[in-house]
Design a protein around this motif. Structure first.
Motif, short mmCIF file in Angstrom:
data_model
loop_
_atom_site.label_atom_id
_atom_site.label_comp_id
_atom_site.label_asym_id
_atom_site.label_seq_id
_atom_site.Cartn_x
_atom_site.Cartn_y
_atom_site.Cartn_z
N GLY A 32 0.82 -1.20 0.00
CA GLY A 32 0.00 0.00 0.00
C GLY A 32 0.86 1.25 0.00
O GLY A 32 2.09 1.20 0.07
N GLU A 75 -12.20 -4.90 6.62
CA GLU A 75 -12.99 -4.18 5.62
C GLU A 75 -12.26 -2.92 5.17
O GLU A 75 -12.27 -2.56 3.98
CB GLU A 75 -14.37 -3.82 6.19
CG GLU A 75 -15.29 -5.00 6.45
CD GLU A 75 -15.93 -5.53 5.19
OE1 GLU A 75 -15.74 -4.91 4.12
OE2 GLU A 75 -16.63 -6.55 5.28
N ALA A 76 -11.62 -2.24 6.12
CA ALA A 76 -10.86 -1.03 5.78
C ALA A 76 -9.62 -1.36 4.97
O ALA A 76 -9.24 -0.61 4.07
CB ALA A 76 -10.48 -0.29 7.07
N LYS A 120 -9.15 -3.70 2.74
CA LYS A 120 -9.40 -4.06 1.34
C LYS A 120 -9.52 -2.83 0.44
O LYS A 120 -9.39 -2.94 -0.78
CB LYS A 120 -10.66 -4.91 1.23
CG LYS A 120 -11.95 -4.15 1.49
CD LYS A 120 -13.15 -5.08 1.44
CE LYS A 120 -14.45 -4.29 1.60
NZ LYS A 120 -15.64 -5.15 1.65
N THR A 121 -9.76 -1.67 1.04
CA THR A 121 -9.88 -0.45 0.24
C THR A 121 -8.53 0.16 -0.10
O THR A 121 -8.44 0.99 -1.01
CB THR A 121 -10.73 0.60 0.98
OG1 THR A 121 -10.06 0.98 2.20
CG2 THR A 121 -12.11 0.04 1.32
N VAL A 122 -7.48 -0.24 0.61
CA VAL A 122 -6.16 0.37 0.38
C VAL A 122 -5.11 -0.64 -0.10
O VAL A 122 -4.03 -0.24 -0.53
CB VAL A 122 -5.65 1.06 1.66
CG1 VAL A 122 -6.54 2.23 2.03
CG2 VAL A 122 -5.55 0.08 2.83
N ARG A 123 -5.40 -1.92 0.00
CA ARG A 123 -4.44 -2.95 -0.44
C ARG A 123 -5.12 -3.87 -1.45
O ARG A 123 -6.19 -4.44 -1.17
CB ARG A 123 -3.94 -3.77 0.75
CG ARG A 123 -3.21 -2.97 1.82
CD ARG A 123 -1.79 -2.64 1.41
NE ARG A 123 -0.99 -3.84 1.18
CZ ARG A 123 -0.37 -4.51 2.15
NH1 ARG A 123 -0.48 -4.12 3.41
NH2 ARG A 123 0.37 -5.55 1.86
N LYS A 124 -4.51 -4.03 -2.60
CA LYS A 124 -5.08 -4.87 -3.65
C LYS A 124 -4.35 -6.21 -3.73
O LYS A 124 -3.25 -6.36 -3.23
CB LYS A 124 -5.02 -4.14 -5.00
CG LYS A 124 -5.89 -2.91 -5.06
CD LYS A 124 -5.86 -2.29 -6.45
CE LYS A 124 -6.78 -1.07 -6.52
NZ LYS A 124 -6.76 -0.46 -7.88
N LEU A 170 -9.20 -6.69 -6.95
CA LEU A 170 -10.05 -6.32 -5.82
C LEU A 170 -10.47 -7.57 -5.05
O LEU A 170 -10.59 -8.65 -5.61
CB LEU A 170 -11.28 -5.56 -6.32
CG LEU A 170 -11.00 -4.27 -7.12
CD1 LEU A 170 -12.31 -3.64 -7.57
CD2 LEU A 170 -10.19 -3.28 -6.30
N TRP A 171 -10.72 -7.40 -3.76
CA TRP A 171 -11.15 -8.53 -2.95
C TRP A 171 -12.19 -8.09 -1.94
O TRP A 171 -12.27 -6.93 -1.56
CB TRP A 171 -9.96 -9.19 -2.24
CG TRP A 171 -9.11 -8.27 -1.41
CD1 TRP A 171 -8.22 -7.33 -1.87
CD2 TRP A 171 -9.04 -8.20 0.02
NE1 TRP A 171 -7.62 -6.69 -0.82
CE2 TRP A 171 -8.09 -7.20 0.35
CE3 TRP A 171 -9.67 -8.90 1.04
CZ2 TRP A 171 -7.79 -6.87 1.66
CZ3 TRP A 171 -9.36 -8.58 2.35
CH2 TRP A 171 -8.43 -7.58 2.65
N ASP A 172 -13.03 -9.03 -1.54
CA ASP A 172 -14.12 -8.73 -0.62
C ASP A 172 -14.39 -9.99 0.20
O ASP A 172 -13.79 -11.04 -0.01
CB ASP A 172 -15.37 -8.32 -1.40
CG ASP A 172 -16.32 -7.48 -0.56
OD1 ASP A 172 -16.14 -7.44 0.68
OD2 ASP A 172 -17.26 -6.90 -1.12
#
Length: 450
Positions: A65, A138-139, A141-145, A229-231
């Protein structure tokens, strides 16, 4: 014995939840927070999901990141909101089955679990629950791919396997010694112990020392990966036995038969040499837990390798089989899958049942036992709705010892048989009975072929 300890802990703490026991002490390090797992193929006799360690952690497959921070910052170094300590105690000074109890004090860090089982047990374990708060993940996943070029991610795309992340564990706070004593019920079981374990006494004692920081159980959540992307998939997968209702006149026997035939079809097409090698290996691991673990690991290695893998062993009982599995041809992979499926079924049985199965092979009554257990599966044994009637012709054996052996083996799966054909099950006996049927099916196939 490690599996018995972890299953007892999960049963006392979270009997109907999604806490998963670790089955082997040598693999506990692969079930730490942020470890990545894949799932084993579903089997009808599994009582909980089965996961395979990948040897990778989340940080290994993420791109760096902007802040260049490691995911280690998510995991507290002891204490804090993501850690809670408690003690599990299971004690019993007598042989017999008793009722368990759970008491929770006002202080959430104090949980006391006590219970008695059919074995003589005496141990107390201080545990620590550690977890990664899902909002932090959850936080993240928005900054690390995801690094889509990572070899492990590429392999998952080819095999189309789902990926899971360990986000909570139950670990030991200190080194713990556990001991249990199994007393043979009557002279018959004493003879079986002596025959297969070369033990002259009727009491079988086992002990294990579990190190500090050992993972006993865990919770995992599925990761959904789309490009980089991941979820998280928050859908909770329920047990197959709880969600499927067939209402067939044959109960769920047809379903069990279909699964075992699909997984073990290749065993019907083996050469005489391979038949002998497979049966020899299966019989060996049924009486030796160390060999059981070794063969399980070897089969997983065969299935995980993309190229050829070298399989070495010091055991003469496994050598013939492993020497036949040195390449990764489709037939070899199918055989490894069938053996793995068989080992999974045997692993669901009690150790005493495995000894009784070995005796059944020598008595040449496996075929009749298979029909008998199949008859049981034709009844509604999942909910245990009172007694039911069996086909009495299946309960007649040429010798009384054979009948006694069979009744004891079936009862260990939760179904008590009577000579008049009446039967009753305790609770949901289906998974254990399905595992017994699968084991009998494979042993019957191997012992009558070649």
């Amino acid at each position: 014995m490690f599996k018995q300890v972890t299953q007892s802990v999960v049963h006392q703490m979270d009997p109907k939840g999604d806490l998963v026991p670790v089955h082997g002490i040598f693999s506990h390090e692969h079930f730490r927070p942020l470890c990545l797992l894949t799932r084993k193929r579903e089997a009808i006799f599994f009582t909980s999901p089965r996961y395979k360690p990948s040897r990778y952690r989340l940080d290994d497959v993420l791109l760096s990141g902007e802040d260049n921070k490691s995911t280690e910052s998510l995991f507290p170094n002891g204490g804090g909101e993501a850690s809670s300590k408690f003690t599990v105690m299971i004690t019993s000074n007598t042989i017999g089955r008793g009722d368990g109890s759970l008491s929770v004090s006002v202080d959430p860090a104090s949980i006391d679990v006590k219970g008695a089982a059919s074995l003589s047990r005496g141990w107390s374990i201080k545990l620590d629950k550690k977890y990664i708060p899902l909002p932090k993940l959850e936080a993240l996943k928005t900054v690390r791919k995801i690094n889509v070029n990572h070899s492990f991610i590429q392999q998952l795309k080819k095999t189309r396997e789902n990926l899971y992340l360990v986000h909570e564990i139950i670990e030991t706070l200190e080194e713990t010694s556990c001991e249990e004593s199994t007393m043979a019920q009557g002279s018959f079981m004493a003879q079986i112990y002596t025959k297969f374990h070369a033990k002259g006494t009727r009491e079988d004692k086992q002990s294990i020392t579990i190190p500090k920081g050992c993972t006993l159980a865990f919770r995992a959540i599925q990761l959904d990966i789309r490009d980089a992307l991941w979820d998280f998939n928050h859908f909770k997968l329920r047990q197959m036995t709880e969600t499927i209702s067939y209402g067939s006149s044959r109960g769920r026997l047809g379903e069990v038969e279909k699964e075992v035939k699909e997984n073990c079809q290749i065993l019907s097409n083996l050469s005489s040499k391979l038949f002998v090698a497979v049966l020899k290996a299966i019989k060996a691991v049924m009486r030796d837990r160390n060999l059981f673990q070794e063969l399980t690991q070897k089969m997983e290695a065969v299935l995980d390798e993309t190229g050829s893998c070298e399989l070495k062993t010091e055991s003469p009982d496994l050598k013939d089989l492993l020497s036949s599995l040195q390449d990764s041809s489709p037939l070899v992979l199918k055989l490894a899958e069938a053996i793995t499926y068989t080992l999974d079924a045997l692993d669901e049985l009690k150790e005493d049942q495995l000894l009784l199965l070995l005796e059944s092979l020598e008595e040449k009554i496996v075929s009749q036992q298979l029909k008998l257990v199949g008859n049981i599966l034709e009844h509604d044994i999942e909910r245990g709705k009172g007694p039911f009637s069996m086909d009495t012709t299946l309960l007649s054996f040429s010798r009384e010892e054979q009948q006694k052996l069979t009744f004891a083996m079936v009862e260990m799966s939760g179904v008590k048989l009577q000579k008049d054909g009446s039967a009753v099950c305790t609770g949901n006996a289906f998974p254990a009975t399905a595992a017994l049927y699968t084991s009998l099916y494979v042993l019957n196939l191997l012992s009558n072929s070649g």
